[in-house]
Design an enzyme around this catalytic site. Structure first.
Site, short mmCIF file in Angstrom:
data_model
loop_
_atom_site.label_atom_id
_atom_site.label_comp_id
_atom_site.label_asym_id
_atom_site.label_seq_id
_atom_site.Cartn_x
_atom_site.Cartn_y
_atom_site.Cartn_z
N SER A 130 0.86 -1.19 0.00
CA SER A 130 0.00 0.00 0.00
C SER A 130 0.89 1.24 0.00
O SER A 130 1.99 1.20 0.57
CB SER A 130 -0.88 0.02 1.25
OG SER A 130 -1.58 1.24 1.35
N TYR A 143 -1.67 -0.57 10.25
CA TYR A 143 -1.80 -0.90 8.82
C TYR A 143 -0.54 -0.48 8.06
O TYR A 143 0.05 -1.27 7.32
CB TYR A 143 -3.05 -0.23 8.24
CG TYR A 143 -3.31 -0.58 6.80
CD1 TYR A 143 -3.85 -1.82 6.46
CD2 TYR A 143 -3.02 0.31 5.77
CE1 TYR A 143 -4.09 -2.15 5.13
CE2 TYR A 143 -3.26 -0.01 4.44
CZ TYR A 143 -3.79 -1.24 4.12
OH TYR A 143 -4.01 -1.57 2.80
N1 LIG Z 1 -8.71 -0.75 -1.52
C1 LIG Z 1 -7.66 0.03 -1.39
O1 LIG Z 1 -7.76 1.26 -1.53
C2 LIG Z 1 -6.31 -0.55 -1.07
C3 LIG Z 1 -5.23 0.33 -1.04
C4 LIG Z 1 -3.96 -0.18 -0.76
C5 LIG Z 1 -3.78 -1.53 -0.51
N2 LIG Z 1 -4.87 -2.37 -0.53
C6 LIG Z 1 -4.61 -3.79 -0.27
O2 LIG Z 1 -5.17 -4.55 -1.31
C7 LIG Z 1 -5.53 -5.83 -0.84
C8 LIG Z 1 -6.99 -6.11 -1.21
O3 LIG Z 1 -7.80 -5.16 -0.54
P1 LIG Z 1 -9.28 -4.80 -1.02
O4 LIG Z 1 -9.40 -3.33 -0.95
O5 LIG Z 1 -9.60 -5.50 -2.28
O6 LIG Z 1 -10.14 -5.37 0.19
P2 LIG Z 1 -11.39 -6.37 0.25
O7 LIG Z 1 -12.37 -6.05 -0.81
O8 LIG Z 1 -11.84 -6.32 1.67
O9 LIG Z 1 -10.74 -7.78 -0.08
C9 LIG Z 1 -9.91 -8.42 0.82
C10 LIG Z 1 -9.75 -9.87 0.41
O10 LIG Z 1 -8.87 -10.51 1.34
C11 LIG Z 1 -9.44 -11.75 1.73
N3 LIG Z 1 -9.02 -12.05 3.10
C12 LIG Z 1 -9.20 -11.30 4.22
N4 LIG Z 1 -8.67 -11.92 5.29
C13 LIG Z 1 -8.14 -13.09 4.84
C14 LIG Z 1 -7.46 -14.16 5.44
N5 LIG Z 1 -7.21 -14.19 6.76
N6 LIG Z 1 -7.05 -15.21 4.67
C15 LIG Z 1 -7.30 -15.20 3.34
N7 LIG Z 1 -7.95 -14.23 2.71
C16 LIG Z 1 -8.38 -13.18 3.45
C17 LIG Z 1 -10.94 -11.58 1.59
O11 LIG Z 1 -11.50 -12.84 1.24
P3 LIG Z 1 -12.60 -13.66 2.09
O12 LIG Z 1 -13.26 -12.70 3.04
O13 LIG Z 1 -13.51 -14.21 1.04
O14 LIG Z 1 -11.76 -14.71 2.75
C18 LIG Z 1 -11.07 -10.62 0.42
O15 LIG Z 1 -11.19 -11.31 -0.80
C19 LIG Z 1 -5.27 -5.81 0.66
O16 LIG Z 1 -4.01 -6.38 0.94
C20 LIG Z 1 -5.27 -4.32 0.99
O17 LIG Z 1 -4.52 -4.04 2.15
C21 LIG Z 1 -6.12 -1.91 -0.80
#
Ligand SMILES: NC(=O)c1ccc[n+]([C@@H]2O[C@H](COP(=O)([O-])OP(=O)(O)OC[C@H]3O[C@@H](n4cnc5c(N)ncnc54)[C@H](OP(=O)(O)O)[C@@H]3O)[C@@H](O)[C@H]2O)c1
Length: 268
Positions: A130, A143
């Site tokens: 991130s 985070y």
């Molecule tokens: N959205 C943003 O603006 C943003 C910015 C920077 C970085 N990120 C990073 O991008 C990645 C994806 O984030 P997102 O925004 O797409 O969030 P999201 O929609 O909440 O998706 C998170 C995913 O992680 C899975 N997950 C959560 N805990 C888990 C665990 N213990 N074991 C295996 N799978 C798990 C969930 O799957 P299930 O619940 O189906 O298991 C879900 O598919 C993350 O690493 C986040 O930190 C996001």
């Protein structure tokens, strides 16, 4: 010929977008979710069960892939969760739990996948970190730290593995419109806490940034390009101009000037 790609956390958000896009390009995609049964017939790619915080779950997943005789060419370590709260008031257990998913989970996956990639003499691991991992953000300390730690660990792994045809890199997104905010751990806003007003204000700013974030497809497009690169850089950043520029400013501004900029931005 397409790659065999494993995308953790492919049930929603960035992971879903990456998995769908790579599938549409002809790669063989295995996505994961902790509850794949919730998504039967939802996705055109195979969704397998995985909780990255549970050793047995990781072992089971790799057993399944071995049975299917699918050597993983690409691992996208995408699964992750958010956490907010004043560092002073956030329970340590909540911070540890966040590190289990955001830091130790991806590392456990890397420990499983590297021997397989070494055997095949090729492979790419992309750790989704991130932009928040490049600086300590207020009320997102845990985070920022979990993502920053994954950045640093990636650098160490690259030096250790040397030139074996295996690339381990990070891709740091800025703000993207996903449901991450609704799933993150929020330390409660405590009445009369010295942080009450600033924390509530920062939460509002964070949520509006995510809601007005860019389309996750941008990240999917970048991943598709990166997995084709024979010799990628250690770190990549994708986000709005201002988010990327904030990293340039951090490099060139005096430390206190940069801190002041963040304070103004978060109205602290
Ligand atoms: N959205 C943003 O603006 C943003 C910015 C920077 C970085 N990120 C990073 O991008 C990645 C994806 O984030 P997102 O925004 O797409 O969030 P999201 O929609 O909440 O998706 C998170 C995913 O992680 C899975 N997950 C959560 N805990 C888990 C665990 N213990 N074991 C295996 N799978 C798990 C969930 O799957 P299930 O619940 O189906 O298991 C879900 O598919 C993350 O690493 C986040 O930190 C996001």
């Amino acid at each position: 010929m397409g790659y065999i790609v494993l995308v953790t956390g492919a049930s929603s958000g960035l992971g879903k977008s990456i998995a769908l896009h790579l599938h549409s390009l002809g790669h063989t995609v295995f996505g994961t979710s902790r509850n794949p049964k919730q998504y039967i017939d939802t996705f055109p790619f195979t969704l397998l069960e995985l909780d990255v915080t549970i050793k047995e779950s990781i072992a089971h997943l790799f057993g399944e892939l071995q049975q299917l005789n699918k050597p993983i060419d690409v691992l996208i370590n995408n699964a992750g969760v958010g956490i907010t709260g004043p560092v002073e008031e956030t329970p340590l257990e909540a911070m540890r739990a966040n590190f289990e998913t955001n830091f130790f989970g991806p590392l456990a996956m890397i420990q499983r996948v590297l021997p397989l990639m070494r055997k095949n003499k090729k492979g790419t691991v992309i750790n989704i970190t991130s932009i928040a991992g490049y600086m300590g953000l207020p009320f997102r300390g845990a985070y920022s730290a979990s993502k920053g730690a994954l950045n640093i660990m990636t650098e160490a792994i690259r030096l250790e593995i040397g030139n074996q045809g295996i690339n381990v890199i990070t891709l740091a997104p800025g703000d993207y419109a996903t449901d991450i905010a609704s799933r993150r751990f929020h330390a409660p806003v405590i009445n009369n806490s010295p942080y009450q007003k600033a924390y509530q204000g920062s939460l509002n700013t964070m949520d509006s940034h995510i809601d007005s974030g860019n389309d996750p497809i941008e990240i999917a497009h970048k991943v598709a390009v990166l997995i084709e690169q024979a010799n990628p850089r250690p770190h990549y950043v994708v986000g709005s101009f201002i988010q990327k520029f904030s990293l340039t400013l951090k490099k060139i501004l005096p430390q206190k000037a940069y801190e002041k900029l963040l304070k103004n931005h978060y109205k602290l």
